[in-house]
Design a protein around this motif. Sequence first.
Motif, PDB file in Angstrom:
ATOM      1  N   ARG A   1      87.082   0.471  45.164  1.00 28.71           N
ATOM      2  CA  ARG A   1      86.652   1.857  45.410  1.00 28.71           C
ATOM      3  C   ARG A   1      85.536   1.887  46.448  1.00 28.71           C
ATOM      4  NH1 ARG A   1      85.143   3.838  39.443  1.00 28.71           N
ATOM      5  NH2 ARG A   1      84.045   5.407  40.698  1.00 28.71           N
ATOM      6  N   THR A   2      85.369   3.057  47.058  1.00 29.79           N
ATOM      7  CA  THR A   2      84.294   3.243  48.044  1.00 29.79           C
ATOM      8  C   THR A   2      83.469   4.491  47.726  1.00 29.79           C
ATOM      9  OG1 THR A   2      85.817   4.444  49.499  1.00 29.79           O
ATOM     10  CG2 THR A   2      85.559   2.070  49.888  1.00 29.79           C
ATOM     11  N   ASP A   3      83.538   4.964  46.473  1.00 31.48           N
ATOM     12  CA  ASP A   3      82.850   6.212  46.115  1.00 31.48           C
ATOM     13  C   ASP A   3      81.592   5.957  45.293  1.00 31.48           C
ATOM     14  OD1 ASP A   3      84.206   5.276  43.898  1.00 31.48           O
ATOM     15  OD2 ASP A   3      84.793   7.269  43.175  1.00 31.48           O
TER      16      ASP A   3
ATOM     17  N   LEU B   1      78.347 -13.137  39.220  1.00 37.04           N
ATOM     18  CA  LEU B   1      78.535 -11.748  39.639  1.00 37.04           C
ATOM     19  C   LEU B   1      78.242 -10.796  38.480  1.00 37.04           C
ATOM     20  CD1 LEU B   1      81.827 -12.012  41.738  1.00 37.04           C
ATOM     21  CD2 LEU B   1      79.483 -11.864  42.600  1.00 37.04           C
ATOM     22  N   ALA B   2      78.728 -11.151  37.284  1.00 40.59           N
ATOM     23  CA  ALA B   2      78.465 -10.319  36.114  1.00 40.59           C
ATOM     24  C   ALA B   2      76.969 -10.253  35.820  1.00 40.59           C
ATOM     25  CB  ALA B   2      79.225 -10.850  34.904  1.00 40.59           C
ATOM     26  N   GLN B   3      76.266 -11.378  35.988  1.00 39.97           N
ATOM     27  CA  GLN B   3      74.817 -11.389  35.766  1.00 39.97           C
ATOM     28  C   GLN B   3      74.103 -10.430  36.705  1.00 39.97           C
ATOM     29  OE1 GLN B   3      72.276 -13.679  33.649  1.00 39.97           O
ATOM     30  NE2 GLN B   3      71.785 -11.563  34.142  1.00 39.97           N
ATOM     31  N   LEU B   4      74.486 -10.451  37.982  1.00 39.22           N
ATOM     32  CA  LEU B   4      73.864  -9.554  38.951  1.00 39.22           C
ATOM     33  C   LEU B   4      74.165  -8.092  38.624  1.00 39.22           C
ATOM     34  CD1 LEU B   4      74.549 -11.555  42.233  1.00 39.22           C
ATOM     35  CD2 LEU B   4      72.407 -11.441  40.934  1.00 39.22           C
ATOM     36  N   LEU B   5      75.393  -7.809  38.179  1.00 42.15           N
ATOM     37  CA  LEU B   5      75.726  -6.442  37.794  1.00 42.15           C
ATOM     38  C   LEU B   5      74.912  -5.998  36.580  1.00 42.15           C
ATOM     39  CD1 LEU B   5      79.623  -6.381  38.182  1.00 42.15           C
ATOM     40  CD2 LEU B   5      77.943  -5.315  39.691  1.00 42.15           C
TER      41      LEU B   5
ATOM     42  N   THR C   1      79.126  -6.538  47.786  1.00 38.66           N
ATOM     43  CA  THR C   1      78.495  -5.237  47.575  1.00 38.66           C
ATOM     44  C   THR C   1      78.635  -4.894  46.106  1.00 38.66           C
ATOM     45  OG1 THR C   1      79.080  -4.516  49.814  1.00 38.66           O
ATOM     46  CG2 THR C   1      78.441  -2.814  48.248  1.00 38.66           C
ATOM     47  N   LEU C   2      77.500  -4.774  45.412  1.00 33.45           N
ATOM     48  CA  LEU C   2      77.470  -4.420  43.997  1.00 33.45           C
ATOM     49  C   LEU C   2      77.389  -2.904  43.906  1.00 33.45           C
ATOM     50  CD1 LEU C   2      74.787  -7.039  42.848  1.00 33.45           C
ATOM     51  CD2 LEU C   2      77.249  -7.391  43.209  1.00 33.45           C
ATOM     52  N   CYS C   3      78.389  -2.281  43.312  1.00 34.65           N
ATOM     53  CA  CYS C   3      78.541  -0.827  43.364  1.00 34.65           C
ATOM     54  C   CYS C   3      78.321  -0.201  41.994  1.00 34.65           C
ATOM     55  CB  CYS C   3      79.939  -0.466  43.875  1.00 34.65           C
ATOM     56  SG  CYS C   3      80.324  -1.147  45.508  1.00 34.65           S
ATOM     57  N   TRP C   4      77.756   1.002  42.014  1.00 30.48           N
ATOM     58  CA  TRP C   4      77.421   1.729  40.778  1.00 30.48           C
ATOM     59  C   TRP C   4      77.859   3.177  40.902  1.00 30.48           C
ATOM     60  CZ3 TRP C   4      75.088   1.357  35.973  1.00 30.48           C
ATOM     61  CH2 TRP C   4      74.598   2.544  35.421  1.00 30.48           C
TER      62      TRP C   4
ATOM     63  N   TRP D   1      81.442  -2.139  40.113  1.00 33.28           N
ATOM     64  CA  TRP D   1      82.440  -3.020  40.699  1.00 33.28           C
ATOM     65  C   TRP D   1      81.811  -3.827  41.827  1.00 33.28           C
ATOM     66  CZ3 TRP D   1      82.228   2.228  41.059  1.00 33.28           C
ATOM     67  CH2 TRP D   1      82.194   2.813  42.322  1.00 33.28           C
ATOM     68  N   VAL D   2      82.486  -4.918  42.180  1.00 32.88           N
ATOM     69  CA  VAL D   2      82.045  -5.784  43.272  1.00 32.88           C
ATOM     70  C   VAL D   2      83.092  -5.701  44.378  1.00 32.88           C
ATOM     71  CG1 VAL D   2      81.446  -8.136  43.974  1.00 32.88           C
ATOM     72  CG2 VAL D   2      80.866  -7.327  41.659  1.00 32.88           C
ATOM     73  N   ARG D   3      82.612  -5.433  45.598  1.00 32.87           N
ATOM     74  CA  ARG D   3      83.504  -5.305  46.752  1.00 32.87           C
ATOM     75  C   ARG D   3      83.187  -6.389  47.767  1.00 32.87           C
ATOM     76  NH1 ARG D   3      82.713  -0.039  47.907  1.00 32.87           N
ATOM     77  NH2 ARG D   3      81.104  -0.480  49.448  1.00 32.87           N
ATOM     78  N   ALA D   4      84.224  -7.075  48.237  1.00 35.06           N
ATOM     79  CA  ALA D   4      84.079  -8.111  49.265  1.00 35.06           C
ATOM     80  C   ALA D   4      84.022  -7.463  50.642  1.00 35.06           C
ATOM     81  CB  ALA D   4      85.251  -9.086  49.174  1.00 35.06           C
ATOM     82  N   PRO D   5      83.629  -8.230  51.677  1.00 33.02           N
ATOM     83  CA  PRO D   5      83.518  -7.658  53.021  1.00 33.02           C
ATOM     84  C   PRO D   5      84.822  -7.055  53.549  1.00 33.02           C
ATOM     85  CG  PRO D   5      82.361  -9.743  52.934  1.00 33.02           C
ATOM     86  CD  PRO D   5      83.095  -9.611  51.638  1.00 33.02           C
ATOM     87  N   ASP D   6      85.974  -7.574  53.113  1.00 33.05           N
ATOM     88  CA  ASP D   6      87.246  -7.039  53.588  1.00 33.05           C
ATOM     89  C   ASP D   6      87.760  -5.889  52.730  1.00 33.05           C
ATOM     90  OD1 ASP D   6      88.024  -8.340  51.291  1.00 33.05           O
ATOM     91  OD2 ASP D   6      89.485  -9.666  52.258  1.00 33.05           O
ATOM     92  N   GLY D   7      86.951  -5.442  51.767  1.00 28.60           N
ATOM     93  CA  GLY D   7      87.316  -4.295  50.949  1.00 28.60           C
ATOM     94  C   GLY D   7      88.021  -4.627  49.652  1.00 28.60           C
ATOM     95  N   ARG D   8      88.321  -5.898  49.405  1.00 25.00           N
ATOM     96  CA  ARG D   8      89.026  -6.217  48.165  1.00 25.00           C
ATOM     97  C   ARG D   8      88.074  -6.158  46.976  1.00 25.00           C
ATOM     98  NH1 ARG D   8      87.713 -11.208  50.218  1.00 25.00           N
ATOM     99  NH2 ARG D   8      87.108 -12.807  48.687  1.00 25.00           N
ATOM    100  N   GLN D   9      88.633  -5.894  45.833  1.00 20.75           N
ATOM    101  CA  GLN D   9      87.871  -5.800  44.595  1.00 20.75           C
ATOM    102  C   GLN D   9      87.782  -7.168  43.937  1.00 20.75           C
ATOM    103  OE1 GLN D   9      88.668  -2.510  41.621  1.00 20.75           O
ATOM    104  NE2 GLN D   9      89.538  -4.251  40.532  1.00 20.75           N
TER     105      GLN D   9
END
Length: 267
Positions: free
Chosen positions: A158-160, A210-214, A243-246, A252-260
């Motif tokens: 997601r990007t929202d 990744l879960a720890q950072l979230l 990118t750690l998103c809220w 969610w975590v997003r990679a530079p190419d947009g994948r989840q």
Amino acid sequence: MQNDAPIQTRQTDVMDPARAKALQATLGLHVTIEDGSPLPPFFHQIYFWQPEPPTRLGRDGHPKTGLGIIPDLGLPRRMWAGGRLAFHGPLRAGRVAEKVTTLESTTRKDGRTGPLAFVTLRHDIWQDGVIRVTEWQDLVYREDPAPGTPAPTPPTARTDETAAETASFTSTLLFRYSALTFNGHRIHYDEPYSRGTEGYDGLVTHGPLLAQLLMLMAERKLGKLSEFSFRASSPLMHHEDATLCWSDGQMWVRAPDGRQNMTAQAR
């Protein structure tokens, strides 16, 4: 007579403040933990080590299945697929704690890439006679990919998001996190193995990292956490920023190419 008693193990450990300080430093946080301090959520991952001699390790550096609580599954590749946690109260540094691990389920099925085995462990962590954390850990075991087999197409993230933070990783960070969690899985520090044997595009950033950072991000948003769940979607390589998103408790975590890479829910 059939014995229906659950398969369990018990461990005790002292929540050493020095180890928690080392994790804070590894994550780039202010080093604040002293004897008696409440531990941040998920910091119990750096305790309750289960060291095994080399003869009891698999080729990937993990303990072999069939020698402990997890049965022999006959599948060489292991992944921590996700989990959920209930935080009943804080664990405190410098005090003894006990972890009771129960094998809740093992199932096998055939997936698109071959046979899969799913294992769920429940960890109940007690301190001062009171349960502090309940964690369900979901593991997946699978075969090696056949030569030339294309990697599965990962979902698009997601990007929202309403808030986001960027996290960067290095081979040093992954090595230090592996050391603190006593995680011998070679995909996190042995790049030739990760690329050549397991088919990744570099070192794999730990899913629990990744879960720890979230969780730390969620704690900054919500204060004390009561529940957290997460599910891995695709691997993140050590040379990729995350990118750690809220958005209102959804993460969610997003990679530079947009994948989840991961989804999560915090309360």
